[in-house]
Motif scaffolding. Structure first.
Motif, PDB file in Angstrom:
ATOM      1  N   MET A 204      10.696  37.941  39.249  1.00 41.62           N
ATOM      2  CA  MET A 204       9.931  36.817  39.769  1.00 41.62           C
ATOM      3  C   MET A 204       9.822  35.442  39.036  1.00 41.62           C
ATOM      4  O   MET A 204       9.609  34.539  39.433  1.00 41.62           O
ATOM      5  CB  MET A 204       8.193  37.404  40.246  1.00 41.62           C
ATOM      6  CG  MET A 204       8.054  38.342  41.023  1.00 41.62           C
ATOM      7  SD  MET A 204       8.850  37.820  42.685  1.00 41.62           S
ATOM      8  CE  MET A 204      10.373  38.732  42.953  1.00 41.62           C
ATOM      9  N   GLU A 205       9.551  35.571  37.680  1.00 40.66           N
ATOM     10  CA  GLU A 205       9.897  34.511  36.607  1.00 40.66           C
ATOM     11  C   GLU A 205      11.285  33.788  36.811  1.00 40.66           C
ATOM     12  O   GLU A 205      11.311  32.642  36.846  1.00 40.66           O
ATOM     13  CB  GLU A 205       9.791  34.932  35.308  1.00 40.66           C
ATOM     14  CG  GLU A 205       8.235  35.612  35.016  1.00 40.66           C
ATOM     15  CD  GLU A 205       8.432  36.135  33.776  1.00 40.66           C
ATOM     16  OE1 GLU A 205       9.330  36.043  32.765  1.00 40.66           O
ATOM     17  OE2 GLU A 205       7.294  36.697  33.182  1.00 40.66           O
ATOM     18  N   ILE A 207      13.139  33.716  39.680  1.00 42.10           N
ATOM     19  CA  ILE A 207      13.134  32.832  40.787  1.00 42.10           C
ATOM     20  C   ILE A 207      12.269  31.854  40.974  1.00 42.10           C
ATOM     21  O   ILE A 207      12.498  30.758  41.482  1.00 42.10           O
ATOM     22  CB  ILE A 207      12.652  33.843  42.111  1.00 42.10           C
ATOM     23  CG1 ILE A 207      13.481  35.120  42.281  1.00 42.10           C
ATOM     24  CG2 ILE A 207      12.462  33.263  43.457  1.00 42.10           C
ATOM     25  CD1 ILE A 207      13.258  36.080  43.512  1.00 42.10           C
ATOM     26  N   CYS A 212       9.240  32.926  44.790  1.00 40.61           N
ATOM     27  CA  CYS A 212       9.266  34.324  44.654  1.00 40.61           C
ATOM     28  C   CYS A 212       8.369  34.777  46.037  1.00 40.61           C
ATOM     29  O   CYS A 212       8.511  36.050  46.338  1.00 40.61           O
ATOM     30  CB  CYS A 212       8.479  34.437  43.469  1.00 40.61           C
ATOM     31  SG  CYS A 212       6.900  33.761  43.213  1.00 40.61           S
ATOM     32  N   LEU A 216       9.451  38.290  47.983  1.00 36.91           N
ATOM     33  CA  LEU A 216       8.717  39.348  48.043  1.00 36.91           C
ATOM     34  C   LEU A 216       8.332  39.681  49.493  1.00 36.91           C
ATOM     35  O   LEU A 216       8.254  40.994  49.875  1.00 36.91           O
ATOM     36  CB  LEU A 216       7.314  39.056  47.263  1.00 36.91           C
ATOM     37  CG  LEU A 216       7.381  39.229  45.707  1.00 36.91           C
ATOM     38  CD1 LEU A 216       5.925  38.789  45.186  1.00 36.91           C
ATOM     39  CD2 LEU A 216       7.616  40.663  45.197  1.00 36.91           C
ATOM     40  N   ALA A 246      16.175  31.553  47.197  1.00 37.18           N
ATOM     41  CA  ALA A 246      15.499  32.504  46.261  1.00 37.18           C
ATOM     42  C   ALA A 246      16.610  33.562  45.920  1.00 37.18           C
ATOM     43  O   ALA A 246      16.462  34.309  44.722  1.00 37.18           O
ATOM     44  CB  ALA A 246      14.333  33.174  47.078  1.00 37.18           C
ATOM     45  N   LEU A 250      17.979  34.905  42.438  1.00 33.77           N
ATOM     46  CA  LEU A 250      17.782  36.420  41.808  1.00 33.77           C
ATOM     47  C   LEU A 250      19.136  37.051  41.412  1.00 33.77           C
ATOM     48  O   LEU A 250      19.479  37.586  40.661  1.00 33.77           O
ATOM     49  CB  LEU A 250      17.219  36.939  43.020  1.00 33.77           C
ATOM     50  CG  LEU A 250      16.726  38.574  42.783  1.00 33.77           C
ATOM     51  CD1 LEU A 250      15.855  38.564  41.552  1.00 33.77           C
ATOM     52  CD2 LEU A 250      16.288  39.137  43.958  1.00 33.77           C
TER      53      LEU A 250
END
Length: 281
Positions: A204-205, A207, A212, A216, A246, A250
């Motif tokens: 998450m950090e 992205i 994020c 998710l 995203a 990732l």
């Protein structure tokens, strides 16, 4: 005399399935009146051009029309949206018929305990599988393979970390004296679950806070793109663009690009060899 009604019904069902499959596969199809033959009109862009006649009874055609499986569009006959679910139900056992119409199964192999085993994967189980079939105008996949792999890896870590919401009632008693980190808290998590939570946090950090959320929603909470757009009040067809951005970020987090090592270069004529007194320390 033996009862042949059941046999005739099965034969009629087979004829109906064969006819609907023909229309779905070789659309558009023209029905020649009077001869009882279906002429398959292939697309002019195809490599096989010409006509292929196949006999079919008028009863079968009338039954397909009455069930809404095919429609007449001028002189051509086309399959409706109900044709494909009908074929999926007809080609499996009755117990799995209504489940199969909502599946798209593909065969594959996975490694279990170091042994490759054949499995069947439902591509419609996750919205990410539906996104993987999106195409650009040029025919190229909308999401590159590394983006799909990154999304599946995030989903696996999210599931392994026990971050999925509870869907059933919890019957264990709630103790008011339970402290943070006690029974039922982080102390009960296994090492693999804790490591998975750490990986999800790092992902998450990588992205970023702006993207994020969509990763998710689609990869972890299994939400469709239309639901994401409606909940976030985004314009139509914008969620897939945000999702691609995203997932590409990732993918770079999971597989960072290799940096070329610095190389030292020395210039010299052909056949030159350094001498010991030429080396300056």
């Amino acid at each position: 005399m033996p009862d042949t009604s059941g046999r005739d019904a099965r034969a009629a069902q087979k004829d109906l399935v064969r006819f609907v499959r023909t229309v779905v596969t070789h659309a558009p199809v023209r029905l020649e009146p009077g001869e009882g033959a279906v002429t398959l009109v292939l697309d002019s862009k195809g490599s096989h051009r010409g006509k292929l006649s196949r006999p079919v009874s008028g009863t079968t055609v009338a039954q397909a029309l009455s069930l809404g499986l095919v429609v007449l569009d001028g002189h051509c006959m086309r399959a409706t949206a109900e044709a494909l679910p009908f074929l999926r139900r007809a080609l499996v056992t009755p117990e799995e018929g209504f489940q199969e119409q909502h599946r798209e199964m593909e065969s594959g192999t996975v490694a279990l305990d170091g042994v490759r085993q054949a499995v069947r994967v439902n591509q419609l189980e996750s919205p990410l599988g539906a996104c993987a079939r999106l195409k650009e105008k040029s025919g190229q996949p909308f999401l590159p393979p590394e983006a799909i792999t990154a999304g599946e890896r995030l989903h696996a870590d999210f599931t392994r970390a026990n971050l999925q919401p509870r869907l059933t009632m919890a019957y264990e008693p709630r103790l008011s004296t339970k402290t943070r980190g006690g029974v039922g808290g982080a102390a009960d998590l296994s090492d693999s679950a804790m490591s998975a939570r750490f990986r999800v946090g790092k992902a998450m950090e990588a992205i970023g806070p702006e993207l994020c959320g969509v990763a998710l929603d689609v990869c972890c909470f299994q939400k469709g793109l239309e639901i994401v757009e409606r909940e976030r009040q985004w314009p139509a067809r914008s969620a897939k663009l945000m999702l691609r951005t995203a997932l590409m970020a990732l993918a770079r987090h999971y597989t960072p690009p290799r940096k070329d090592a610095k190389r030292s270069h020395a210039w010299g004529a052909e056949g030159y060899r350094p001498q010991a007194n030429d080396i300056v320390l």
